[in-house]
Design a protein around this motif. Structure first.
Motif, mmCIF file in Angstrom:
data_model
loop_
_atom_site.group_PDB
_atom_site.id
_atom_site.type_symbol
_atom_site.label_atom_id
_atom_site.label_comp_id
_atom_site.label_asym_id
_atom_site.label_seq_id
_atom_site.Cartn_x
_atom_site.Cartn_y
_atom_site.Cartn_z
ATOM 1 N N THR A 217 -6.251 3.024 12.398
ATOM 2 C CA THR A 217 -6.001 2.259 11.171
ATOM 3 C C THR A 217 -7.100 2.462 10.134
ATOM 4 O OG1 THR A 217 -7.094 0.312 12.125
ATOM 5 C CG2 THR A 217 -4.710 0.489 12.418
ATOM 6 N N GLY A 218 -8.089 3.318 10.462
ATOM 7 C CA GLY A 218 -9.193 3.523 9.527
ATOM 8 C C GLY A 218 -8.721 4.015 8.178
ATOM 9 N N TRP A 219 -7.715 4.897 8.168
ATOM 10 C CA TRP A 219 -7.225 5.424 6.888
ATOM 11 C C TRP A 219 -6.575 4.330 6.050
ATOM 12 C CZ3 TRP A 219 -2.010 5.812 5.368
ATOM 13 C CH2 TRP A 219 -1.068 5.464 6.350
ATOM 14 N N LEU A 220 -5.967 3.319 6.712
ATOM 15 C CA LEU A 220 -5.382 2.205 5.969
ATOM 16 C C LEU A 220 -6.471 1.376 5.282
ATOM 17 C CD1 LEU A 220 -2.652 0.978 8.486
ATOM 18 C CD2 LEU A 220 -2.251 2.054 6.261
ATOM 19 N N LEU A 221 -7.593 1.202 5.967
ATOM 20 C CA LEU A 221 -8.681 0.419 5.386
ATOM 21 C C LEU A 221 -9.333 1.126 4.206
ATOM 22 C CD1 LEU A 221 -10.339 -0.919 8.658
ATOM 23 C CD2 LEU A 221 -8.956 -2.204 7.038
ATOM 24 N N ARG A 222 -9.103 2.423 4.082
ATOM 25 C CA ARG A 222 -9.646 3.158 2.938
ATOM 26 C C ARG A 222 -8.702 3.135 1.738
ATOM 27 N NH1 ARG A 222 -11.305 6.411 7.346
ATOM 28 N NH2 ARG A 222 -9.526 7.838 7.115
ATOM 29 N N ARG A 223 -7.583 2.455 1.854
ATOM 30 C CA ARG A 223 -6.626 2.370 0.759
ATOM 31 C C ARG A 223 -6.829 1.058 -0.004
ATOM 32 N NH1 ARG A 223 -6.782 6.676 1.933
ATOM 33 N NH2 ARG A 223 -5.211 8.111 2.762
ATOM 34 N N ARG A 224 -6.962 1.143 -1.314
ATOM 35 C CA ARG A 224 -7.116 -0.073 -2.126
ATOM 36 C C ARG A 224 -5.919 -0.996 -1.971
ATOM 37 N NH1 ARG A 224 -9.428 2.094 -7.997
ATOM 38 N NH2 ARG A 224 -11.408 2.957 -7.206
ATOM 39 N N ARG A 225 -4.740 -0.403 -1.774
ATOM 40 C CA ARG A 225 -3.543 -1.226 -1.654
ATOM 41 C C ARG A 225 -3.603 -2.145 -0.440
ATOM 42 N NH1 ARG A 225 1.287 -1.069 -4.027
ATOM 43 N NH2 ARG A 225 -0.135 -0.775 -5.785
ATOM 44 N N THR A 226 -4.187 -1.666 0.662
ATOM 45 C CA THR A 226 -4.341 -2.515 1.840
ATOM 46 C C THR A 226 -5.130 -3.768 1.499
ATOM 47 O OG1 THR A 226 -4.288 -0.583 3.307
ATOM 48 C CG2 THR A 226 -5.214 -2.615 4.214
ATOM 49 N N TRP A 227 -6.205 -3.600 0.741
ATOM 50 C CA TRP A 227 -7.056 -4.733 0.378
ATOM 51 C C TRP A 227 -6.384 -5.636 -0.640
ATOM 52 C CZ3 TRP A 227 -11.101 -5.901 3.267
ATOM 53 C CH2 TRP A 227 -11.597 -4.906 4.117
ATOM 54 N N LEU A 228 -5.594 -5.062 -1.528
ATOM 55 C CA LEU A 228 -4.861 -5.887 -2.490
ATOM 56 C C LEU A 228 -3.825 -6.748 -1.764
ATOM 57 C CD1 LEU A 228 -4.359 -6.643 -5.443
ATOM 58 C CD2 LEU A 228 -2.737 -4.742 -5.576
ATOM 59 N N LEU A 229 -3.114 -6.153 -0.807
ATOM 60 C CA LEU A 229 -2.171 -6.925 -0.002
ATOM 61 C C LEU A 229 -2.891 -8.017 0.773
ATOM 62 C CD1 LEU A 229 0.042 -4.016 1.383
ATOM 63 C CD2 LEU A 229 0.908 -5.952 0.072
#
Length: 411
Positions: A217-229
């Motif tokens: 899931t590391g690549w998901l944590l590098r996405r701004r969208r993950t943090w916005l959600l």
């Protein structure tokens, strides 16, 4: 590798439907039961408002931590062991609340809330991904059913726990009885999850994160969208935590009894369940869910403003409005997270991360309201704070344009 859009199992549809409802309905009673019993609990344990807020804060924080761990737990233990083991934790947490009165201190209550929260964490983080895999052509209505069952369990607890005290139980037994439906759901969950192919649920643990259903899931944590959600879900869900913790005690300061305030919380939870079921079904007609999410958030703004400014004017109607906003927003956020990625496992991992960080953030809301109450001497500032938070999330939600999902996730 098997297709990411095909079911992984041979679980009969009726059995799967039953499992989704009967497992999920057990994920909120432990959380909504203490509010209506607040006076009895505080008198017996000498808990102040900030200590009492930990009955909501700790389990929600653990739900968050568990959400972050859920993808790894699913890979290591499989869905059956993770979910059924978690149900046992919930049952244990509820049952321990029945310990003799001398031992039933506030610290013990908080610890049992933590046990239940740890159990709920894995179940509610794993289930959305399983739903997308098991029901690939009916994700929206199934997520609506899942969310409705979640809220419905909270409604049952809010209504029946104070009634149980009226019928002769003490407050400890009224909290502990919620172990029973968990144990009743356990064999059915074990049976259904045993029919799923374990290899398809945990497949591709070594696959590349952009091409497979991998557990990385590391690549998901590098996405701004993950943090916005994550931030949007956390801010929005803080309103639910605050309502569960403080709606009943708030109205008890207005002269309501435990049963009356519990009934109001139950009405709100029923409205949540109805909205959680209906809004995803209505939003199913459009790939863009934003208009429905914004509607749900505006209902929250209206509901919290009503609690702050006109609490005695139309409390039942206001509870329904607020419940519609809270329930619809929760289920739609789950759906929006799943919409971002076509792979059920990756979408489930994104949903888990959103819930994980989101619940950690949401856990702070009940404590913030207790602190605002201590500073101002009333609940008005806390309810206005929640209205302002819902308005802020309206601005964040405008970013969720489905045309940009592929770019946002870097695919």
């Amino acid at each position: 590798m098997t297709s990411t859009n095909t079911p992984s199992h041979r679980v009969p549809p009726l059995l799967w439907l039953s499992v989704v409802v009967l497992v999920t309905i057990n994920l909120r009673p432990f959380l909504t039961a203490p509010g209506p019993l607040g006076n009895a609990i505080q008198q017996a344990t000498a808990m102040d408002l900030r200590s009492f807020s930990w009955l909501t804060l700790l389990p929600m924080a653990l739900m968050g931590i568990g959400g972050w761990l859920a993808p790894t737990a699913l890979l290591r233990w499989g869905a059956r062991s993770a979910i059924c083991g978690s149900l046992l934790l919930i049952a244990l947490g509820c049952a321990l609340r029945m310990l003799p009165a001398g031992a039933a201190t506030g610290s013990l209550l908080i610890a049992t809330a933590g046990l239940c929260g740890a159990g709920v964490a894995l179940v509610q983080s794993i289930m959305p991904g399983l739903i997308k895999r098991q029901s690939p052509h009916n994700v929206a209505p199934m997520m609506g059913l899942y969310s409705a069952a979640l809220m419905g369990g909270g409604a049952l607890s809010a209504q029946l726990s104070p009634l149980a005290m009226q019928w002769g139980m003490d407050w400890q037994a009224a909290l502990a009885i919620w172990a029973i439906p968990v144990l009743l759901a356990l064999p059915l969950a074990w049976r259904a999850l045993s029919l799923m192919r374990a290899d398809s649920l945990t497949r591709a643990s070594g696959s590349a994160p952009h091409s497979g259903d991998g557990g990385d899931t590391g690549w998901l944590l590098r996405r701004r969208r993950t943090w916005l959600l994550l931030i949007s879900f956390g801010l929005m869900n803080g309103g639910y935590g605050s309502t569960v913790a403080w709606l009943a005690p708030f109205y008890q300061t207005h002269g309501w009894t435990a049963t009356q305030s519990g009934s109001l919380l139950a009405i709100l939870s029923i409205a949540q369940a109805a909205s959680a079921l209906a809004m995803p079904a209505l939003a199913r007609r459009s790939v863009d869910r934003r208009p429905w999410v914004l509607l749900a958030l505006l209902l929250q703004v209206a509901g919290f403003a009503g609690l702050a400014l006109w609490p005695d004017a139309m409390p039942t109607l206001n509870a329904i409005v607020l419940g519609l906003g809270l329930g619809g927003c929760f289920s739609l956020f789950m759906l929006v997270a799943l919409d971002h990625l076509p792979s059920p496992t990756q979408a489930g991992a994104l949903n888990s991360l959103m819930q994980g960080g989101g619940f950690i953030l949401a856990a702070l809301a009940p404590l913030a309201m207790a602190q605002l109450h201590q500073l101002s001497g009333s609940w008005t500032s806390g309810w206005l704070y929640q209205a302002g938070v819902a308005a802020l999330v309206c601005l964040l939600v405008t970013r969720f344009n489905p045309k940009g999902y592929q770019r946002a996730m870097g695919r």
